[in-house]
Design an enzyme around this catalytic site. Sequence first.
Site, PDB file in Angstrom:
ATOM      1  N   GLU A   1      -5.859  -5.016  10.306  1.00 16.65           N
ATOM      2  CA  GLU A   1      -4.849  -3.986  10.510  1.00 16.65           C
ATOM      3  C   GLU A   1      -5.137  -3.247  11.814  1.00 16.65           C
ATOM      4  OE1 GLU A   1      -2.741  -2.870   6.628  1.00 16.65           O
ATOM      5  OE2 GLU A   1      -4.385  -1.476   6.902  1.00 16.65           O
TER       6      GLU A   1
ATOM      7  N   SER B   1       2.954  -2.364  10.363  1.00 18.69           N
ATOM      8  CA  SER B   1       4.396  -2.418  10.633  1.00 18.69           C
ATOM      9  C   SER B   1       5.005  -3.790  10.348  1.00 18.69           C
ATOM     10  CB  SER B   1       4.693  -1.980  12.072  1.00 18.69           C
ATOM     11  OG  SER B   1       4.293  -0.627  12.262  1.00 18.69           O
TER      12      SER B   1
ATOM     13  N   ASN C   1       0.881  -1.179   0.000  1.00 19.16           N
ATOM     14  CA  ASN C   1       0.000   0.000   0.000  1.00 19.16           C
ATOM     15  C   ASN C   1       0.912   1.221   0.000  1.00 19.16           C
ATOM     16  OD1 ASN C   1      -1.797   2.046   0.465  1.00 19.16           O
ATOM     17  ND2 ASN C   1      -2.238   1.487   2.599  1.00 19.16           N
ATOM     18  N   TRP C   2       1.016   1.838  -1.174  1.00 18.93           N
ATOM     19  CA  TRP C   2       1.955   2.968  -1.296  1.00 18.93           C
ATOM     20  C   TRP C   2       1.443   4.239  -0.631  1.00 18.93           C
ATOM     21  CZ3 TRP C   2       4.062   2.942  -7.074  1.00 18.93           C
ATOM     22  CH2 TRP C   2       4.788   1.758  -7.272  1.00 18.93           C
ATOM     23  N   LYS C   3       0.157   4.254  -0.296  1.00 19.17           N
ATOM     24  CA  LYS C   3      -0.462   5.454   0.295  1.00 19.17           C
ATOM     25  C   LYS C   3      -0.193   6.687  -0.599  1.00 19.17           C
ATOM     26  CE  LYS C   3       0.200   3.500   4.837  1.00 19.17           C
ATOM     27  NZ  LYS C   3      -0.151   3.642   6.228  1.00 19.17           N
TER      28      LYS C   3
ATOM     29  N   GLY D   1       2.690  -1.238   4.312  1.00 21.37           N
ATOM     30  CA  GLY D   1       2.752   0.188   4.051  1.00 21.37           C
ATOM     31  C   GLY D   1       4.194   0.644   3.860  1.00 21.37           C
ATOM     32  N   GLY D   2       4.799   1.110   4.932  1.00 17.42           N
ATOM     33  CA  GLY D   2       6.148   1.688   4.858  1.00 17.42           C
ATOM     34  C   GLY D   2       7.157   0.814   4.138  1.00 17.42           C
TER      35      GLY D   2
ATOM     36  N   GLU E   1      -7.124   4.756   7.535  1.00 18.05           N
ATOM     37  CA  GLU E   1      -6.917   6.178   7.228  1.00 18.05           C
ATOM     38  C   GLU E   1      -8.129   6.749   6.472  1.00 18.05           C
ATOM     39  OE1 GLU E   1      -3.080   5.569   5.428  1.00 18.05           O
ATOM     40  OE2 GLU E   1      -2.273   5.061   7.395  1.00 18.05           O
TER      41      GLU E   1
ATOM     42  N   GLY F   1       2.025   2.136  10.695  1.00 15.16           N
ATOM     43  CA  GLY F   1       2.980   3.231  10.563  1.00 15.16           C
ATOM     44  C   GLY F   1       3.642   3.641  11.867  1.00 15.16           C
TER      45      GLY F   1
ATOM     46  N   HIS G   1      -9.566   1.198   4.484  1.00 12.80           N
ATOM     47  CA  HIS G   1      -8.327   1.389   5.243  1.00 12.80           C
ATOM     48  C   HIS G   1      -8.619   2.333   6.417  1.00 12.80           C
ATOM     49  CE1 HIS G   1      -4.266   2.590   6.304  1.00 12.80           C
ATOM     50  NE2 HIS G   1      -3.843   1.519   5.673  1.00 12.80           N
TER      51      HIS G   1
HETATM   52  C1  PEP Z   1      -0.951   0.100   5.894  1.00 14.70           C
HETATM   53  O1  PEP Z   1      -1.045   1.316   5.783  1.00 14.70           O
HETATM   54  O2  PEP Z   1      -1.794  -0.629   5.367  1.00 14.70           O
HETATM   55  C2  PEP Z   1       0.170  -0.427   6.676  1.00 14.70           C
HETATM   56  C3  PEP Z   1       0.127  -1.677   7.030  1.00 14.70           C
HETATM   57  O3  PEP Z   1       1.181   0.457   6.962  1.00 14.70           O
HETATM   58  P1  PEP Z   1       2.573   0.111   7.701  1.00 14.70           P
HETATM   59  O4  PEP Z   1       3.082  -1.192   7.126  1.00 14.70           O
HETATM   60  O5  PEP Z   1       3.454   1.251   7.405  1.00 14.70           O
HETATM   61  O6  PEP Z   1       2.255  -0.026   9.157  1.00 14.70           O
END
Ligand code: PEP
Length: 246
Positions: A164, A208, A9-11, A229-230, A95, A170, A93
Amino acid sequence: MRRKLVAGNWKLNGSLKTNAELLAGIVGAQPFGCDVAVCVPAPYLASVAQTLTGSAVRWGSQDCSARDSGAYTGEVSAAMLQEFGCRYAIVGHSERRQYHGETDQVVADKAKAALAKGVTPIVCVGETLAQREAGETQAVVKRQLSAVIHTLAHCVSEMVVAYEPVWAIGTGKVASPEQAQEVHALMRAQLKAATPKADDMVLLYGGSMKPDNAVALLAQPDIDGGLIGGAALKAADFVAICRAAG
Ligand code: PEP
């Protein structure tokens, strides 16, 4: 045996230049022993589709409108995503739920709209830190999943679910494999009550996930992959997670 899926997920990240570098690193690391996808900002779908066509790496969006067309400024429909070859659309998501006020029903409607056009929704569920500390994790996840189960009805087995925990996204705070498995097992049980195909459904963990914790998380019996994500923004990290899943 379920095949694992690792989805990035590049956001709100990327540029034509950095996307090209990132995708070259991922495509160049093929083959993978799992399904791999990148969910990118909508303006990049065309160029990402062009780059990834012919590779085993799939692509998708980070949202999908519940509407088919009309006066909904800023929305992107499932039909548009389908035209650009999207295999997946992340919906719900945390967010989007937090910053865009998406309710459980809106998320469910988005999932339904995606499926109707052959785009697999990756439906995100998860509790906040306050909800976990109040002992509400099970109730929150159950409620979020119920809305989508009810709305998708006989198509429910076609979605992917991503657990999640909001406190792990994040933040660098990852759920322990046991914490994640506990919720995944509950989700599987809830899905089993809704569809005979629940054992074939792919349930991702997100929050994470990194190369150094992926192996233990992915070894859990009901964790079938990751939403990343990251770590999806660095080819080496993303590829390492794909290898852990494969
Ligand atoms: C996400 O935004 O779906 C996510 C899992 O982010 P991160 O891996 O950065 O926690």
